[in-house]
Motif scaffolding. Structure first.
Motif, PDB file in Angstrom:
ATOM      1  N   THR A   1       0.817  -1.218   0.000  1.00  0.00           N
ATOM      2  CA  THR A   1       0.000   0.000   0.000  1.00  0.00           C
ATOM      3  C   THR A   1       0.845   1.260   0.000  1.00  0.00           C
ATOM      4  OG1 THR A   1      -0.077  -0.169   2.375  1.00  0.00           O
ATOM      5  CG2 THR A   1      -1.962  -1.027   1.162  1.00  0.00           C
ATOM      6  N   PHE A   2       2.062   1.183   0.415  1.00  0.00           N
ATOM      7  CA  PHE A   2       2.841   2.416   0.417  1.00  0.00           C
ATOM      8  C   PHE A   2       3.964   2.306  -0.593  1.00  0.00           C
ATOM      9  CE2 PHE A   2       6.408   0.759   2.849  1.00  0.00           C
ATOM     10  CZ  PHE A   2       5.845  -0.325   3.464  1.00  0.00           C
ATOM     11  N   ASN A   3       4.542   3.374  -0.858  1.00  0.00           N
ATOM     12  CA  ASN A   3       5.569   3.424  -1.883  1.00  0.00           C
ATOM     13  C   ASN A   3       6.831   2.785  -1.328  1.00  0.00           C
ATOM     14  OD1 ASN A   3       7.175   3.951  -3.984  1.00  0.00           O
ATOM     15  ND2 ASN A   3       7.218   6.181  -3.714  1.00  0.00           N
TER      16      ASN A   3
ATOM     17  N   VAL B   1      10.924   3.464   1.447  1.00  0.00           N
ATOM     18  CA  VAL B   1      11.517   2.715   2.554  1.00  0.00           C
ATOM     19  C   VAL B   1      12.854   2.136   2.147  1.00  0.00           C
ATOM     20  CG1 VAL B   1      11.012   1.027   4.321  1.00  0.00           C
ATOM     21  CG2 VAL B   1       9.168   2.143   3.127  1.00  0.00           C
ATOM     22  N   GLY B   2      13.065   2.064   0.871  1.00  0.00           N
ATOM     23  CA  GLY B   2      14.392   1.643   0.449  1.00  0.00           C
ATOM     24  C   GLY B   2      14.429   0.428  -0.440  1.00  0.00           C
ATOM     25  N   ILE B   3      13.294  -0.179  -0.722  1.00  0.00           N
ATOM     26  CA  ILE B   3      13.337  -1.353  -1.611  1.00  0.00           C
ATOM     27  C   ILE B   3      13.271  -0.821  -3.036  1.00  0.00           C
ATOM     28  CG2 ILE B   3      12.284  -3.540  -2.145  1.00  0.00           C
ATOM     29  CD1 ILE B   3      10.874  -3.414   0.512  1.00  0.00           C
ATOM     30  N   GLY B   4      14.393  -0.825  -3.707  1.00  0.00           N
ATOM     31  CA  GLY B   4      14.407  -0.306  -5.072  1.00  0.00           C
ATOM     32  C   GLY B   4      13.792  -1.286  -6.041  1.00  0.00           C
TER      33      GLY B   4
ATOM     34  N   ASP C   1      15.105  -5.187  -6.833  1.00  0.00           N
ATOM     35  CA  ASP C   1      15.857  -5.767  -5.720  1.00  0.00           C
ATOM     36  C   ASP C   1      15.218  -7.061  -5.279  1.00  0.00           C
ATOM     37  OD1 ASP C   1      17.144  -3.011  -3.724  1.00  0.00           O
ATOM     38  OD2 ASP C   1      17.938  -4.145  -5.409  1.00  0.00           O
TER      39      ASP C   1
ATOM     40  N   GLU D   1      23.960 -16.929  15.048  1.00  0.00           N
ATOM     41  CA  GLU D   1      24.978 -16.402  14.140  1.00  0.00           C
ATOM     42  C   GLU D   1      26.259 -16.097  14.879  1.00  0.00           C
ATOM     43  OE1 GLU D   1      23.203 -13.059  12.509  1.00  0.00           O
ATOM     44  OE2 GLU D   1      21.521 -14.204  11.699  1.00  0.00           O
ATOM     45  N   ARG D   2      26.078 -15.558  16.072  1.00  0.00           N
ATOM     46  CA  ARG D   2      27.266 -15.255  16.865  1.00  0.00           C
ATOM     47  C   ARG D   2      27.162 -15.964  18.187  1.00  0.00           C
ATOM     48  NH1 ARG D   2      28.719 -10.815  14.018  1.00  0.00           N
ATOM     49  NH2 ARG D   2      26.828 -10.674  12.830  1.00  0.00           N
TER      50      ARG D   2
ATOM     51  N   ALA E   1      28.982 -14.008  24.427  1.00  0.00           N
ATOM     52  CA  ALA E   1      30.262 -13.769  25.094  1.00  0.00           C
ATOM     53  C   ALA E   1      30.336 -14.611  26.357  1.00  0.00           C
ATOM     54  CB  ALA E   1      30.375 -12.288  25.444  1.00  0.00           C
ATOM     55  N   PRO E   2      31.521 -14.954  26.818  1.00  0.00           N
ATOM     56  CA  PRO E   2      31.624 -15.799  28.011  1.00  0.00           C
ATOM     57  C   PRO E   2      31.088 -15.077  29.242  1.00  0.00           C
ATOM     58  CG  PRO E   2      33.767 -14.990  27.387  1.00  0.00           C
ATOM     59  CD  PRO E   2      32.845 -14.619  26.285  1.00  0.00           C
ATOM     60  N   LEU E   3      30.637 -15.871  30.193  1.00  0.00           N
ATOM     61  CA  LEU E   3      30.096 -15.295  31.406  1.00  0.00           C
ATOM     62  C   LEU E   3      31.208 -14.655  32.222  1.00  0.00           C
ATOM     63  CD1 LEU E   3      27.880 -18.260  32.363  1.00  0.00           C
ATOM     64  CD2 LEU E   3      27.028 -15.989  31.872  1.00  0.00           C
ATOM     65  N   PRO E   4      30.884 -13.638  33.017  1.00  0.00           N
ATOM     66  CA  PRO E   4      31.943 -13.053  33.845  1.00  0.00           C
ATOM     67  C   PRO E   4      32.333 -14.030  34.925  1.00  0.00           C
ATOM     68  CG  PRO E   4      29.843 -12.128  34.429  1.00  0.00           C
ATOM     69  CD  PRO E   4      29.602 -13.011  33.243  1.00  0.00           C
TER      70      PRO E   4
END
Lengths: 548, 214
Positions: free
Chosen positions: B14-16, B20-23, B26, B43-44, B47-50
């Motif tokens: 509904t919107f352009n 928003v950035g989708i050319g 794409d 993905e990552r 970090a180790p616990l303190p």
């Protein structure tokens, strides 16, 4: 009450107080205040069990009751207090760092029992300390009651509301429940019962066994014949004060990382001086003149008056406004700003997930974003700074290629960390003629993060319980073996026999036990860690909400 | 007319979308057709616990606290279910949790009256110095009282007094009951936990009916 909070509360209750209390607490939390009959019907437990559970909950300040005008009593559970159970180890550790072993044990006893009278608490702690000391030494009750008085003076513990002392005539019927009340000024008044007497009596009968038995008999007689001198005055832990203490620690850490340790000390002194004079929820401490600060600095730090003034000026000029200058009398008066929101832009370059010490709320969100990548964190920080940005501008300022920037923005959008703001150019909001700006709504993001934290703690607890349940047989076996070993060692068995008993646990089983122990420890440490995050988020949300 | 292009072209919105950035052209990520996986791939790594002294101490505190709370009377356990018949060994078995008694002594003045249940007197506080002489004297007193009350029961008929006596007797019975148990607990030479009420005794012997018993 969100689902996540409810689940966490019921897990905590089940772990610390058992199934029956959990069921009762669950029913109260989900359906609000109710009288006893409805509770019994709702939970399906026996009335006696429900009564017991309610007594336990009230004892530990996790529930309260209210007399309704029609004469029935309604019970209500306090969810925020139940969530504090996660933080008990932190309270105990704080008491240990401030007041040493007696303080630690006092706070522990008070937390384990909900509320205790001073005489009982002091007696228990002194006995426990005496057990751990070498033979022949006893810990005087007076020592422990000194620590108790200090805890009360600094408001770490407070008196529970008491039964009103109205003289009852026999005509007026007893109310179904006492209306407990306490005035603000009475809350920290320590009664001075003659506890020295007990200490002396113990000391005089010094031989261990006989002394113990005599003391036991005396205690029993005392229990039956006379009420203890501070009967009816109960004490409980004051969590708010501990939270204040944690906040001060975080503040000092932040200052110390900006300047150096001496700056941290200066702020610590200022905070300590205004500990009890600052109302909770105030945004600034009372103004303190630099002369006063100079006088109150701890003896070890001999910095000159000039150096102190320089530090104060430096801190006051700091853009983060930890310290504000409020006047010039007495060499300049300064206040410390203790609002969480103020501390919102502290950044720690290269912060890893592990150190929430001086980090503030949106910085915590930054840490969360490390999960998505450091570039996401960069975009987020940018949005915080600039408030509203278009897609193109984000790409430019953050110096990230367009495709990646888009991807990250959409991921954050789907997690509700950023939101889109429409600004129409024309009244009909046509999409081609509307600006779409990305923005961060800090409060919403903080709340969402808090919700996730509750969920994660609940998950951690469930996982830990699952692990323990899976290996229950093995754990029981190892406990039995240890018991056998201990008894054999007591009766003086030889090394060969001990070795034989140890062999009962095979190699793989031993490894399994090791793995189990490691996992449980890791999960416990993670729970503590998440609780620190919860503390920061809750304080931030609370303080931001209070500000009009 | 705007909506008729459904399906044609890639995902009309509904919107352009350009704003928003989708050319144009794409590639959008594929549509999700199922709920997200329960354990999405990390993905990552976290970090180790303190570690450090503070962390370890708090860990120990936490586990200690958990263990201690299980042992306190505030950990409410459901009462042991009643067995079908009363057995003789029940008197000698170590007490199991009971529903109708509360194991600790709250300050009843601070609680609503409706919550009050019988407080079970803690057994371990009964210390040895209950001198037997006292106990014999009390025994006599008990029997005298009982005789008196029985006499009274024969003579008087009014309901009020019966009620009174019932209460008295109940009270006395409680005391007596507890007293008797106490007395038995103190006087047996046998270690109570060794009491085996012999139920599992006869079960195995049915198999070896052929062999002679020496």
């Amino acid at each position: 009450m969100t689902q996540a909070e409810l689940r966490l509360c019921s897990l905590l209750l089940q772990e610390h107080f058992g199934e029956i209390v959990e069921k009762v607490g669950n029913s109260l939390l989900r359906t609000g205040p109710r009288p006893l009959r409805l509770l019994v019907g709702d939970t399906g437990l026996l009335p006696d069990q429900v009564k017991k559970a309610l007594c336990v909950l009230i004892q530990h300040n996790l529930a309260r009751y209210e007399v309704q005008p029609r004469g029935s009593v309604e019970y209500e559970a306090r969810s925020e207090r139940i969530l504090r159970i996660l933080r008990y180890p932190r309270y105990i550790y704080a008491a240990k760092t401030l007041y040493g072993d007696p303080g630690e044990l006092l706070v522990e006893e008070l937390l384990l029992h909900g509320h205790l009278s001073m005489s009982r608490a002091v007696a228990r702690v002194a006995d426990r300390l005496t057990e751990t000391m070498e033979d022949g030494k006893t810990v005087e009750y007076s020592e422990v009651s000194g620590t108790f008085a200090r805890l009360a003076d600094t408001h770490f513990i407070q008196r529970c509301p008491t039964v009103p002392e109205s003289p009852r005539s026999t005509e007026t019927p007893l109310p179904p429940a006492p209306a407990l009340a306490i005035s603000e000024k009475d809350m920290y008044v320590v009664p001075r019962p003659s506890l020295i007497g007990k200490g002396k009596r113990r000391h005089s009968c010094d031989e261990e066994d006989e002394g113990e038995r005599k003391a036991k008999r005396q205690k029993r007689e005392e229990g039956t014949s006379e009420a203890p001198p501070d009967d009816g005055i109960y004490w409980q832990v004051n969590p708010e004060r501990f939270h204040q203490h944690f906040r001060d620690q975080a503040l000092i850490g932040a200052v110390a990382s900006r300047t150096d340790q001496i700056g941290g000390e200066v702020v610590r002194t200022m905070l300590r001086m205004s500990e009890v004079t600052t109302a909770s929820g105030a945004s600034h401490t009372q103004p303190l003149s630099s002369n006063e600060i100079f006088r109150s600095l701890p003896a070890g730090y001999n910095i000159g008056k000039q150096a102190l003034d320089q530090y104060l000026a430096l801190l006051a000029d700091d853009p983060l406004e930890f310290v504000g200058k409020s006047g010039d009398s007495g060499g300049g008066t300064y206040t410390v700003s203790i609002l969480w929101g103020k501390l919102s832009v502290t950044r720690r370059p290269g912060a890893s997930r592990t150190s929430p010490g001086p980090s503030r709320c949106p910085s915590l969100i930054l840490l969360f974003l490390h999960r998505f990548g450091s570039r996401c964190a960069r975009i987020f920080r940018l949005l915080l700074r600039k408030k509203h940005l278009e897609q193109k501008q984000v790409e430019d300022f953050a110096m990230i290629p367009a495709k990646e920037a888009k991807d990250m923005l959409y991921r954050m959008l789907s997690e509700n960390l950023v939101s889109l703001q429409e600004i129409p150019k024309t009244p009909d909001h046509a999409p081609s003629r509307t600006f779409y700006l990305y923005t961060v709504n800090v409060m919403a993001a903080a709340r969402m993060l808090l919700h996730r934290c509750y969920k994660s703690v609940a998950n951690l607890m469930e996982r830990r319980q699952h692990e323990t349940r899976e290996n229950k047989r093995l754990l029981e076996k190892s406990q039995r073996v240890e018991a056998i070993l201990a008894s054999m060692q007591a009766t003086g068995a030889e090394a060969a026999q001990l070795h034989e008993v140890e062999e009962m646990i095979t190699g793989p089983e031993r490894q399994q036990l090791e793995t189990l122990k490691r996992n449980v420890n890791k999960i416990d440490a993670s729970e503590n860690q998440v609780d620190e995050t919860i503390f920061v988020l809750e304080s931030f949300i609370e303080s931001t909400m209070k500000r009009p | 007319m705007a909506g008729r292009g459904r399906g044609r072209g890639r995902g009309q919105m509904t919107f352009n979308v350009e704003a928003v950035g989708i050319g144009k052209g794409d590639a959008l990520p594929p549509p999700t057709l199922q709920p997200s996986p329960l354990f999405p791939a990390l993905e990552r790594r976290a970090a180790p616990l303190p570690g450090g002294e503070e962390g370890e101490y708090m860990l120990a505190l936490k586990q200690e606290l958990r263990r201690a709370m299980r042992g306190l009377p505030y950990f409410v356990k459901p009462g042991a279910p009643r067995r079908d018949i009363e057995r003789y060994s029940d008197k000698y078995q170590l007490s199991s949790p009971v529903d109708s008694a509360i194991d600790w002594n709250p300050d009843w003045r601070r609680l609503p009256r409706e919550l009050k249940i019988r407080v079970r007197r803690q057994r371990k506080n009964r210390t040895a110095p209950l001198v037997p002489k006292q106990h014999v004297a009390l025994d006599k007193e008990e029997t005298i009282k009982k005789l008196e009350s029985l006499e009274k029961k024969e003579e008087e008929v009014t309901s009020e007094e019966e009620e009174e006596k019932e209460e008295e007797e109940e009270g006395k019975e409680e005391e007596e009951e507890e007293y008797d148990e106490e007395e038995h607990e103190e006087e047996t030479d046998y270690v109570l936990s060794y009491f085996d009420n012999g139920e599992s005794f006869g079960l195995d012997s049915d198999d070896n009916g052929d062999e002679a018993v020496y």
